[in-house]
Design an enzyme around this catalytic site. Structure first.
Site, PDB file in Angstrom:
ATOM      1  N   GLU A  75       0.858  -1.183   0.000  1.00 16.27           N
ATOM      2  CA  GLU A  75       0.000   0.000   0.000  1.00 16.27           C
ATOM      3  C   GLU A  75       0.890   1.228   0.000  1.00 16.27           C
ATOM      4  OE1 GLU A  75      -3.563   2.224   2.488  1.00 16.27           O
ATOM      5  OE2 GLU A  75      -3.443   0.024   2.519  1.00 16.27           O
ATOM      6  N   GLU A 100       4.984   5.082   3.528  1.00 15.71           N
ATOM      7  CA  GLU A 100       4.446   6.374   3.956  1.00 15.71           C
ATOM      8  C   GLU A 100       5.607   7.283   4.374  1.00 15.71           C
ATOM      9  OE1 GLU A 100       2.679   9.449   4.438  1.00 15.71           O
ATOM     10  OE2 GLU A 100       1.187   7.868   4.140  1.00 15.71           O
ATOM     11  N   ASP A 127      10.252   7.247  -0.301  1.00 15.90           N
ATOM     12  CA  ASP A 127       9.642   7.432  -1.610  1.00 15.90           C
ATOM     13  C   ASP A 127       9.270   6.083  -2.217  1.00 15.90           C
ATOM     14  OD1 ASP A 127       8.975   8.129  -4.182  1.00 15.90           O
ATOM     15  OD2 ASP A 127      10.929   8.954  -4.712  1.00 15.90           O
ATOM     16  N   ASP A 149      -2.198  12.312  -2.985  1.00 13.85           N
ATOM     17  CA  ASP A 149      -2.230  13.762  -3.209  1.00 13.85           C
ATOM     18  C   ASP A 149      -2.539  14.031  -4.675  1.00 13.85           C
ATOM     19  OD1 ASP A 149      -1.572  14.298  -0.587  1.00 13.85           O
ATOM     20  OD2 ASP A 149       0.572  14.398  -0.966  1.00 13.85           O
ATOM     21  N   LYS A 153      -3.313  21.658  -9.388  1.00 12.84           N
ATOM     22  CA  LYS A 153      -2.896  22.703 -10.323  1.00 12.84           C
ATOM     23  C   LYS A 153      -2.125  22.093 -11.492  1.00 12.84           C
ATOM     24  CE  LYS A 153      -2.625  26.210  -6.695  1.00 12.84           C
ATOM     25  NZ  LYS A 153      -1.760  27.157  -5.969  1.00 12.84           N
ATOM     26  N   ASP A 185     -11.160  10.721  -4.899  1.00 17.59           N
ATOM     27  CA  ASP A 185     -12.401  11.479  -4.985  1.00 17.59           C
ATOM     28  C   ASP A 185     -12.215  12.711  -5.857  1.00 17.59           C
ATOM     29  OD1 ASP A 185     -12.126  13.952  -2.630  1.00 17.59           O
ATOM     30  OD2 ASP A 185     -10.714  12.294  -2.637  1.00 17.59           O
TER      31      ASP A 185
END
Length: 245
Positions: A75, A100, A127, A149, A153, A185
């Site tokens: 994950e 993470e 990473d 994330d 933009k 989402d």
């Protein structure tokens, strides 16, 4: 990857006030101050569970676990760890690697690992692109990327984790018929992911009807961020891709 409000999921300062790109990772590594017990877990429990990618990878990642796992899943960006913890408890014979880079997310999952005495999770505080490069080919049965994330933009789209290079890296480490699962989402990121994965010759999209991507897959554990998104009227896409050959 962490689970933050989409309006705020943009470039974040590091501890020295700057944003640091590290491979596919951009952003800060530490948020609020850790509690004493969390700091103790970071110092004493994390080293026992952490992968050392400065050393050659084992030919079989199942051997990272004791007893050896039946299969291994990854994950990427587990955030608060709700989904990863639930999966590890539901599938005790499966080995799980959680990646993470945020210290606070790592502290939260260590608290749960200790509380539930979980022994089938290994962790990487860095990473994910570097972890994928380190892992041997055809080593993983599944890779999950849940609410990454979105970098909304346009000038920041190159910072999104899903890129042609990372899709190729995911394909390299997945076993034949293994799965890459993606949840977001943010509509634009869902469409972005579909474009990038489907133009790869290594994947098929498993969806046959609209409900296959509009609804979570069976036994999916909703994260706190996912619950917040639903409460605020944002519906996630649940995308599953099968590795070909």
């Amino acid at each position: 990857m962490s689970m933050r409000d989409p309006a705020k999921r943009d470039a974040r300062p590091g501890e020295d006030g700057a944003v640091h790109p590290q491979g596919s990772f951009f952003g800060r590594r530490k948020g609020h101050k850790l509690r004493l017990h969390q700091a103790d877990l970071i110092e004493n429990l994390l080293p026992r569970l952490a992968l050392d990618i400065t050393q050659p990878s084992p030919p079989d990642l199942a051997r990272l676990f004791d007893p050896p796992a039946d299969e291994v899943r990854l994950e990427i960006g587990f955030g608060g760890g709700e989904h990863l913890i639930a999966e590890a408890r539901a599938f005790p014979k499966t080995g799980f690697i959680g990646c993470e880079p945020y210290v606070n997310g790592m502290a939260k999952i260590l608290t749960q690992i200790e509380a539930h005495k979980i022994n089938n999770i290994r962790l990487f505080a860095g990473d994910a692109a570097e972890l994928l490069a380190w892992a041997p080919p055809r080593a993983l049965a599944r890779i999950d990327l849940i609410h990454p994330d979105p970098w909304p933009k346009r000038r920041h789209w190159k910072r999104r984790f899903v890129q042609d290079a990372t899709v190729a890296a995911i394909a390299r480490v997945l076993k034949p018929d293994g799965e890459f699962r993606f949840v977001s989402d943010i509509d634009d990121y869902g469409a972005w992911t579909l474009r990038h994965v489907l133009r790869s010759p290594d994947f098929d999209w498993t969806a046959e009807r609209a409900s296959d991507w509009r609804l979570p897959w069976a036994d999916y554990t909703m994260t706190r961020y996912g619950t917040k998104a639903e409460r605020e009227g944002r519906r996630a896409a649940y995308l599953r891709f099968r590795k070909i050959g």
